[in-house]
Design a protein around this motif. Sequence first.
Motif, PDB file in Angstrom:
ATOM      1  N   PHE A  52      94.568  82.030  28.229  1.00 42.92           N
ATOM      2  CA  PHE A  52      95.690  81.498  29.020  1.00 42.92           C
ATOM      3  C   PHE A  52      95.278  81.295  30.468  1.00 42.92           C
ATOM      4  N   ILE A  53      95.831  80.261  31.084  1.00 38.28           N
ATOM      5  CA  ILE A  53      95.826  80.210  32.553  1.00 38.28           C
ATOM      6  C   ILE A  53      96.963  81.121  32.978  1.00 38.28           C
ATOM      7  N   ASP A  54      96.665  82.058  33.850  1.00 36.74           N
ATOM      8  CA  ASP A  54      97.609  83.149  34.116  1.00 36.74           C
ATOM      9  C   ASP A  54      98.380  82.926  35.410  1.00 36.74           C
ATOM     10  N   ASP A 396     102.776  78.655  24.133  1.00 37.19           N
ATOM     11  CA  ASP A 396     102.115  78.131  22.932  1.00 37.19           C
ATOM     12  C   ASP A 396     100.935  77.228  23.276  1.00 37.19           C
ATOM     13  N   ARG A 397     100.929  76.697  24.501  1.00 29.44           N
ATOM     14  CA  ARG A 397      99.853  75.778  24.903  1.00 29.44           C
ATOM     15  C   ARG A 397      98.901  76.393  25.925  1.00 29.44           C
ATOM     16  N   GLY A 398      98.950  77.734  26.048  1.00 31.12           N
ATOM     17  CA  GLY A 398      97.941  78.414  26.872  1.00 31.12           C
ATOM     18  C   GLY A 398      98.282  78.536  28.351  1.00 31.12           C
ATOM     19  N   ILE A 399      99.566  78.462  28.683  1.00 27.77           N
ATOM     20  CA  ILE A 399      99.970  78.699  30.075  1.00 27.77           C
ATOM     21  C   ILE A 399     100.860  79.939  30.091  1.00 27.77           C
ATOM     22  N   LYS A 416      91.062  72.464  38.384  1.00 23.40           N
ATOM     23  CA  LYS A 416      91.084  72.221  36.934  1.00 23.40           C
ATOM     24  C   LYS A 416      92.298  72.916  36.289  1.00 23.40           C
ATOM     25  N   ASP A 417      92.563  74.155  36.736  1.00 22.20           N
ATOM     26  CA  ASP A 417      93.736  74.879  36.209  1.00 22.20           C
ATOM     27  C   ASP A 417      95.010  74.076  36.460  1.00 22.20           C
ATOM     28  N   VAL A 418      95.141  73.579  37.674  1.00 24.24           N
ATOM     29  CA  VAL A 418      96.367  72.864  38.034  1.00 24.24           C
ATOM     30  C   VAL A 418      96.490  71.592  37.197  1.00 24.24           C
ATOM     31  N   ASP A 419      95.405  70.850  37.071  1.00 25.48           N
ATOM     32  CA  ASP A 419      95.449  69.603  36.286  1.00 25.48           C
ATOM     33  C   ASP A 419      95.825  69.912  34.833  1.00 25.48           C
ATOM     34  N   GLN A 420      95.186  70.953  34.301  1.00 27.72           N
ATOM     35  CA  GLN A 420      95.464  71.347  32.906  1.00 27.72           C
ATOM     36  C   GLN A 420      96.928  71.784  32.748  1.00 27.72           C
ATOM     37  N   VAL A 425     102.642  70.872  31.120  1.00 26.39           N
ATOM     38  CA  VAL A 425     104.049  70.801  31.540  1.00 26.39           C
ATOM     39  C   VAL A 425     104.695  69.528  30.979  1.00 26.39           C
ATOM     40  N   ASP A 426     103.976  68.420  31.040  1.00 21.11           N
ATOM     41  CA  ASP A 426     104.488  67.157  30.465  1.00 21.11           C
ATOM     42  C   ASP A 426     104.913  67.354  29.011  1.00 21.11           C
ATOM     43  N   GLU A 427     104.033  68.013  28.260  1.00 12.28           N
ATOM     44  CA  GLU A 427     104.299  68.263  26.835  1.00 12.28           C
ATOM     45  C   GLU A 427     105.480  69.224  26.653  1.00 12.28           C
ATOM     46  N   ALA A 428     105.438  70.308  27.437  1.00  6.72           N
ATOM     47  CA  ALA A 428     106.442  71.373  27.280  1.00  6.72           C
ATOM     48  C   ALA A 428     107.848  70.857  27.607  1.00  6.72           C
TER      49      ALA A 428
END
Length: 432
Positions: A52-54, A396-399, A416-420, A425-428
């Motif tokens: 996860f990005i934490d 569910d998507r690693g955030i 990279k974390d922010v872009d990811q 977020v778009d998906e969520a």
Amino acid sequence: MRFTRSQKLYQRSCRTTPGGIHSNVRKNWRPHPMFYERGKGSHVWDADGNEFIDYVLARGPLLLGHLPGPVIETVKRQLDRGLMYAGQHELEIEAAEKFCELIPCADMVRFAGSGSEAIHAAIRLARGITGRTKILRFEGHYHGWFDNIFWNYAPPIDKAGPREAPNPIPVSGGQLASDGEHLIIRPWNDLNLIEDVFKRFPGEIAAVLMEPIMCNTGCIMPRPDYLEGIRRLCTDNGALLIFDEVITGFRVSLGGAQEYFGVTPDIVACAKGMAGGFPVSALAGKEEFMQAFGDLSVTHSGTYNSNVPCMAACLAAMNMLSADKGALLKHAHDLGQQLIEGIKEAARKAGKDLHVRGLPMVFHISFNDAQEIVDYRSFTSRDVEAYNRFWSALQDRGIRTIPEGLWFVSTAHTQKDVDQTLAVVDEALKEV
Ligand SMILES: Cc1ncc(COP(=O)(O)O)c(C=O)c1O
């Protein structure tokens, strides 16, 4: 994402540990409290190997991310030399000097182990110095879990009483009514009500205690001139102003919220973020007040206070944060700003009524706020279910974020974390 091993560990833990957790706030995780195995920088891995990005960051302390190199190296070196002595050592002087250099109201400081302890000492100090009993605190603010202050954090609205003068409501079973007898509870961000309080209780109020940004309830900012107004009222009425900067200290600015807003309290409690994740808190303030500990008229104690590894961590963390004119904090601030703007833009495009409050280093997200959020009661108008869906979709998507909607950004996060994160977020948002 699968959480099979976490679930098994949780079930096993429940057999020997009440609720399977060692701090009640950890219960609020879905589908169940999780187990983690490793953290590095801005990433964390759970017991099933999911990465996860934490943005939880241990609920704040990991301002420098997981395992900040210089802090860990310094602590490792110190471990060879002893843990604690029930006596003094030079590192604690160096840490105190650095702390007082960075925090505006700090002429002097005492170190302890947790935020709750520092707040406890602050309240006792205020009562000891003024000889008064009443503490004015605000609905929705969290100041730790000790009996005499753990009141009206998130009271049920149907029991909360009138907005202008809420009923005192303990948060936990086991608290005595007498613990709350000397508390005056008011909504935050309404200066007129505080003026009235000082008129109603002349010479009785020892201190006004607040989070200068209401991080624990919606990360609500103070209204313009509110902090200045409270400062003036405290000075005019001989009450101490205590800022609980357990979250904001070192995070929203090197010198905390008092530096950010330019309003100096008499006493401050700091904790999360000041020691690279090690358990250190601080109670600090003007010399004339802090000397009550020095002349022993007010007691502050603790076997583990200022232990060597924690002081080493604290000094190393403060050195990291203050190096290059606070370059690390600025980096985190810039990334946090990008996150906030990106999340808002994604919500706008998706047609979702999403709101962000706070500052780039700590902010809160909610959906469908029915009204402008300025205090605890207006905060309850948000759509909790919508955020729950967003939160689960992120997990569910690693955030990894805090279920109640607060986000922490660390100096270890990367572009990279922010872009990811923004891509996720778009998906969520589609699931909201
Ligand atoms: C503003 C504030 N004050 C006090 C505390 C209590 O700190 P601790 O959990 O270290 O006792 C917290 C913890 O979250 C907090 O956020």
